[in-house]
Design a protein around this motif. Structure first.
Motif, mmCIF file in Angstrom:
data_model
loop_
_atom_site.group_PDB
_atom_site.id
_atom_site.type_symbol
_atom_site.label_atom_id
_atom_site.label_comp_id
_atom_site.label_asym_id
_atom_site.label_seq_id
_atom_site.Cartn_x
_atom_site.Cartn_y
_atom_site.Cartn_z
ATOM 1 N N SER A 11 50.403 22.740 44.203
ATOM 2 C CA SER A 11 49.532 24.147 44.088
ATOM 3 C C SER A 11 50.382 25.326 43.496
ATOM 4 C CB SER A 11 48.660 24.147 45.336
ATOM 5 O OG SER A 11 47.995 23.042 45.428
ATOM 6 N N ILE A 18 50.618 29.688 36.146
ATOM 7 C CA ILE A 18 49.503 30.473 35.441
ATOM 8 C C ILE A 18 49.793 32.002 35.679
ATOM 9 C CG2 ILE A 18 47.064 31.195 36.064
ATOM 10 C CD1 ILE A 18 46.328 28.531 37.067
ATOM 11 N N VAL A 19 50.356 32.330 36.685
ATOM 12 C CA VAL A 19 50.586 33.741 36.708
ATOM 13 C C VAL A 19 51.773 34.132 35.652
ATOM 14 C CG1 VAL A 19 51.905 35.320 38.305
ATOM 15 C CG2 VAL A 19 50.375 34.031 39.276
ATOM 16 N N THR A 22 49.774 33.835 31.995
ATOM 17 C CA THR A 22 48.387 34.544 31.666
ATOM 18 C C THR A 22 48.364 35.883 32.510
ATOM 19 O OG1 THR A 22 47.271 32.564 31.603
ATOM 20 C CG2 THR A 22 46.143 34.688 31.803
ATOM 21 N N GLY A 23 49.003 35.853 33.785
ATOM 22 C CA GLY A 23 48.896 37.058 34.710
ATOM 23 C C GLY A 23 49.523 38.228 34.074
ATOM 24 N N ALA A 26 47.857 40.061 31.532
ATOM 25 C CA ALA A 26 46.679 40.712 31.998
ATOM 26 C C ALA A 26 47.238 42.161 32.708
ATOM 27 C CB ALA A 26 45.914 39.652 33.166
ATOM 28 N N ALA A 27 48.454 41.665 33.551
ATOM 29 C CA ALA A 27 48.810 42.783 34.225
ATOM 30 C C ALA A 27 49.330 43.918 33.273
ATOM 31 C CB ALA A 27 50.062 42.635 35.118
ATOM 32 N N GLN A 30 46.538 45.875 32.041
ATOM 33 C CA GLN A 30 45.755 46.876 32.975
ATOM 34 C C GLN A 30 46.612 48.175 33.354
ATOM 35 O OE1 GLN A 30 44.997 45.238 36.926
ATOM 36 N NE2 GLN A 30 43.452 46.618 37.342
ATOM 37 N N GLN A 33 46.211 50.259 29.895
ATOM 38 C CA GLN A 33 44.853 50.672 29.559
ATOM 39 C C GLN A 33 44.457 52.078 30.116
ATOM 40 O OE1 GLN A 33 42.204 47.842 30.549
ATOM 41 N NE2 GLN A 33 41.923 48.281 32.567
ATOM 42 N N PRO B 44 40.734 42.541 39.871
ATOM 43 C CA PRO B 44 41.220 43.356 38.680
ATOM 44 C C PRO B 44 40.639 43.068 37.408
ATOM 45 C CG PRO B 44 42.959 42.481 40.058
ATOM 46 C CD PRO B 44 41.784 41.858 40.491
ATOM 47 N N SER B 47 38.351 45.686 35.917
ATOM 48 C CA SER B 47 39.004 46.735 35.366
ATOM 49 C C SER B 47 39.311 46.438 34.151
ATOM 50 C CB SER B 47 40.166 47.130 36.432
ATOM 51 O OG SER B 47 41.003 47.917 35.864
ATOM 52 N N ARG B 48 39.844 45.554 33.727
ATOM 53 C CA ARG B 48 40.322 45.071 32.365
ATOM 54 C C ARG B 48 39.133 45.002 31.392
ATOM 55 N NH1 ARG B 48 44.346 42.307 35.332
ATOM 56 N NH2 ARG B 48 43.281 40.402 35.463
ATOM 57 N N ILE B 102 40.150 34.894 29.429
ATOM 58 C CA ILE B 102 40.674 34.289 30.977
ATOM 59 C C ILE B 102 41.153 35.896 31.468
ATOM 60 C CG2 ILE B 102 43.221 34.012 30.345
ATOM 61 C CD1 ILE B 102 40.996 31.878 32.524
ATOM 62 N N THR B 103 41.672 36.722 30.700
ATOM 63 C CA THR B 103 42.024 37.847 31.393
ATOM 64 C C THR B 103 41.053 38.773 31.871
ATOM 65 O OG1 THR B 103 42.376 39.130 29.235
ATOM 66 C CG2 THR B 103 44.489 38.018 30.291
ATOM 67 N N PHE B 108 45.217 36.296 39.141
ATOM 68 C CA PHE B 108 46.196 35.470 39.756
ATOM 69 C C PHE B 108 46.920 35.915 40.766
ATOM 70 C CE2 PHE B 108 44.943 33.682 35.651
ATOM 71 C CZ PHE B 108 44.039 32.542 35.898
ATOM 72 N N ALA B 109 47.049 37.250 40.663
ATOM 73 C CA ALA B 109 48.075 37.789 41.725
ATOM 74 C C ALA B 109 47.523 38.948 42.394
ATOM 75 C CB ALA B 109 49.454 38.287 41.078
ATOM 76 N N TRP B 138 48.004 35.810 49.105
ATOM 77 C CA TRP B 138 48.242 35.640 47.762
ATOM 78 C C TRP B 138 47.139 34.965 47.330
ATOM 79 C CZ3 TRP B 138 52.671 32.766 44.590
ATOM 80 C CH2 TRP B 138 52.371 32.833 43.258
ATOM 81 N N PHE B 157 40.504 31.555 45.418
ATOM 82 C CA PHE B 157 41.509 30.498 45.936
ATOM 83 C C PHE B 157 42.534 31.209 46.507
ATOM 84 C CE2 PHE B 157 45.024 27.407 45.054
ATOM 85 C CZ PHE B 157 44.609 26.532 45.745
ATOM 86 N N ILE B 159 46.067 30.958 48.268
ATOM 87 C CA ILE B 159 47.271 30.546 48.142
ATOM 88 C C ILE B 159 48.084 30.691 49.323
ATOM 89 C CG2 ILE B 159 49.667 30.131 46.629
ATOM 90 C CD1 ILE B 159 47.706 31.273 44.254
ATOM 91 N N PRO B 167 46.733 26.481 50.741
ATOM 92 C CA PRO B 167 45.725 26.498 49.712
ATOM 93 C C PRO B 167 44.344 26.216 50.226
ATOM 94 C CG PRO B 167 47.528 25.213 48.723
ATOM 95 C CD PRO B 167 47.883 25.335 50.005
ATOM 96 N N ASN B 412 45.606 50.139 41.105
ATOM 97 C CA ASN B 412 45.673 48.696 41.362
ATOM 98 C C ASN B 412 46.947 48.297 42.293
ATOM 99 O OD1 ASN B 412 47.658 49.091 39.360
ATOM 100 N ND2 ASN B 412 47.219 47.181 38.490
ATOM 101 N N ILE B 413 47.861 49.084 42.533
ATOM 102 C CA ILE B 413 48.821 49.078 43.604
ATOM 103 C C ILE B 413 48.676 49.928 44.941
ATOM 104 C CG2 ILE B 413 51.354 48.811 44.078
ATOM 105 C CD1 ILE B 413 51.780 48.000 41.434
ATOM 106 N N ASN B 445 47.374 44.037 42.876
ATOM 107 C CA ASN B 445 46.031 43.591 42.317
ATOM 108 C C ASN B 445 46.312 43.489 40.789
ATOM 109 O OD1 ASN B 445 44.208 43.637 44.899
ATOM 110 N ND2 ASN B 445 45.176 45.855 44.578
ATOM 111 N N PHE B 446 46.718 42.398 40.310
ATOM 112 C CA PHE B 446 46.950 42.108 38.885
ATOM 113 C C PHE B 446 45.796 40.828 38.442
ATOM 114 C CE2 PHE B 446 51.206 43.690 39.994
ATOM 115 C CZ PHE B 446 50.983 44.809 39.310
#
Lengths: 204, 446
Positions: A11, A18-19, A22-23, A26-27, A30, A33, B44, B47-48, B102-103, B108-109, B138, B157, B159, B167, B412-413, B445-446
């Motif tokens: 896990s 994934i982070v 993708t993350g 995305a970060a 963000q 923007q 987040p 926001s995106r 997906i974004t 995820f974080a 997390w 989810f 973690i 999890p 976001n932080i 928060n990402f």
């Protein structure tokens, strides 16, 4: 016990993958923007407009980056409509007086900084209509809501738009967007519109 | 914290608990609740998706503003402008037509890194001091809308929770929203946090301080805690007037309820009684409101008799509360709430009694500038067990002060710092305890 440990490790690795895949993108999105790139020369503002700018800065920046307002180029009537629309949002916390001050600054900015930028594009750039249109895409602030090749607001990418829309459709999309669209109708002079459409048609 | 709490409870089998062990358990739970920083709860991806700052929906993450609450009640759609005389669009007409990816549907974080130092005392025991650096939580979120439909979804989810890797899918629900923006409704099914999208700000478990008001997170003698993530169905109705000046809302929920140890019942259970929860809310713009809450449930509870044998009884659990906040000049937010508890109780000698509580809190959040606030809160728990086995009315006092600051333009932080002191006696055996806690954390928060 070993199974549980394996599940936890898997896990963790999966989540990390994934982070990383993708993350991070995305970060980055963000972070960028809401990062303002346009700087207003407040020292050059008339005192009355400077007060209006401060209200604009305080109120509009509560929900979105200032570039969102400083990039697009709209007519006075369109700005009035836009400010009124913002005032009717759930998170809006500005009264009619604040709205007037915000509108005064936006009109001033439109008539001075943005007008100068557009004039500079028209005067200094003598390239093809597509090339001029590309410059005007920036000067009209289209990148506040759209992106091309990943530059600008990626939530509404225009890559490939030239192969999906005709010139007539693009003209209509700019000047008379469909009802319900988030895009405001743009008050663009005919010559500038020709160049913009030429640029958009070239995005294939 | 609720998720940590439920996880801790879910990991334990029901055990026979003597009176002293019961007290120790209560204190231990309190210790755990205080030691670990609160969960991070921010999405987040929204926001995106809308190209707005976190402050469009939060005062400071994780505290929701009025727009954030309505965003959830409208099926994760940004409330549009509602001006005087304007036509109210149907929810289906404000569906976001931006590209699904997906974004803008996943984060995820959502995590925090913290340092805490604590000193606790308890009658008859040596004082204890602890300190820790830790990744407090997390979490990954998958939430958004199904394009071209009124369906929306929300999954969380966890973690890492409470500094431990474990999890757990602590939220997983799907819903449907309909009606117009002015008069909308929703129906949600699945495992859903009890208070998400329900209640005005004072009735929300999230606060600017790392810990939530005690009345939401304190476990009662019947192993019941108000803050939980049960499985069930919920429905809600929202009415909005022009310019969002007034908002009336009502929500109701039927859930599986709790096991004897207080963990949520997530699947089939021999106990067929369900729990019912309802709230009525009124928002008064800008950013003020009042909420009435009612909870009714029945659960198993384990108790130890005078000979040391355990027995099970089924107490009725009741909670009624009223919460309100008033935000003055968009700067100072006054918050407060009161909740009455009335649970069935069977004493070790077999006599029937009740657990009664009148718990309250009062708080002030002062937003110095956008993204910077200082806060103070006072919690008061007045609780007792009735009958001859009771030890009389006992009180617990807690005060907390702290500050929050956003560290990025997006918001976001967030950095937080808080200090709290708690003192009081438990309602079962009147054992006195104190707790001093210093916390600082940085939430991403990402």
């Amino acid at each position: 016990m070993k199974t549980q440990l394996s599940i936890r490790i898997l896990s963790g690795v999966f989540s990390l993958a994934i982070v990383l895949s993708t993350g991070t993108g995305a970060a980055h999105g963000q972070f960028t923007q809401n990062r303002d790139t346009i700087k207003i020369d407040t020292a050059g503002l008339p005192p009355e407009i400077h007060k209006d700018f401060r209200v604009f800065q305080a109120k509009c920046n509560e929900c979105h980056g200032l570039d969102t307002s400083l990039k697009p180029s709209l007519s006075a009537a369109q700005w009035a409509s836009e400010v009124k629309r913002m005032q009717a949002m759930a998170s809006a916390q500005f009264n009619d007086r604040d709205a007037d001050q915000i509108l005064k600054f936006l009109r001033y900015d439109e008539e001075h900084r943005k007008a100068a930028a557009r004039a500079a594009v028209s005067a200094d750039f003598g390239g093809s209509p597509e090339a001029i249109g590309k410059q005007q895409f920036e000067s009209y602030g289209c990148s506040a809501c759209h992106s091309v090749a990943g530059v600008g607001n990626t939530s509404s990418a225009l890559d490939g738009i030239g192969s999906k829309r005709t010139a007539a459709e693009l003209r209509k999309a700019v000047t008379s967007p469909a009802s319900g669209s988030a895009m405001p109708p743009m008050d663009v002079p005919a010559k500038d519109l020709d160049n913009l459409v030429a640029y958009l048609l070239a995005l294939k | 914290m609720a998720h940590l709490h439920s996880r801790l409870r879910a990991d334990k089998e029901p055990v026979v608990i003597s009176k002293n062990r019961h007290i120790s358990l209560l204190l231990a739970v309190g210790f755990v609740l205080l030691l670990f920083p609160n969960r991070s709860e921010a999405l987040p991806q929204f926001s995106r998706r809308y190209n707005v700052k976190c402050s469009a929906c939060h005062t400071i993450v994780p505290v929701l503003n009025e727009q954030g609450m309505l965003f959830q009640r409208l099926g994760y759609h940004l409330p549009p402008a509602l001006s005087n005389g304007g036509v109210s669009p149907r929810l289906s007409e404000i569906l976001d037509r931006s590209k699904w990816d997906i974004t803008n549907n996943a984060s995820f974080a959502v995590t925090d890194f913290s340092y805490s130092a604590e000193r606790t005392t308890q009658e008859g025991q040596a004082p204890a001091s602890t300190s820790a650096f830790q990744v407090g939580s997390w979490n990954a979120y998958f939430a958004g809308w199904i394009p071209d439909t009124g369906f929306f979804y929300h999954a969380e989810f966890d973690i890492v929770s409470g500094g431990a890797t474990n999890p757990d899918l602590s939220n997983a629900c799907i819903g449907y929203g309909g009606g117009t923006v002015r008069n909308s409704w929703y129906l949600v099914g699945g495992r859903e946090h009890l208070q998400v999208a329900q209640g005005t700000r004072a009735a929300q478990i999230y606060s600017l301080l790392p810990s939530s008001p005690s009345l939401f997170e304190t476990m009662g003698p019947t192993n019941f805690i108000f803050d939980q993530s049960p499985v069930g169905i919920s429905a809600g109705y929202t009415h909005i007037t022009s310019n969002y000046k007034h908002v009336f809302a009502a929500s109701a929920k039927v859930t599986n309820g709790d096991n004897a140890d207080g963990s949520e019942i997530l699947g089939p259970s021999a106990r067929n009684s369900k729990s019912f929860w309802a709230d009525v809310d009124y928002w008064y713009a800008p950013e003020s409101g009042v909420t009435f809450v009612d909870y009714y449930g029945k659960k198993d509870n384990l108790q130890t008799d005078l000979t040391g044998n355990s027995f099970t009884f089924q107490p009725v659990i009741r909670r009624q509360g009223v919460f309100g906040n008033y935000k003055l000049l968009s700067k100072v937010d006054f918050l407060g709430g009161w909740m009455h508890s009335h649970d069935g109780w069977v004493a070790p000698d077999g006599s029937s009694a009740s657990f009664l509580g009148n718990d309250s809190y009062a708080a002030i959040d002062y937003y110095i500038v956008q993204g910077l606030a200082i806060s103070g809160r006072y919690d008061l728990l007045h609780q007792k067990i009735t009958g001859d086995s009771g030890v009389g009315l006992q009180s617990n006092h807690k005060w907390t002060i702290g500050g929050s600051k956003t560290l990025t333009p997006s918001g976001n932080i967030i950095g937080r710092i808080a200090y709290g002191y708690q003192s009081g006696r438990d309602p079962v055996a009147a054992v006195k305890g104190t707790d001093r806690l210093f916390q600082t954390d940085i939430a991403f928060n990402f």
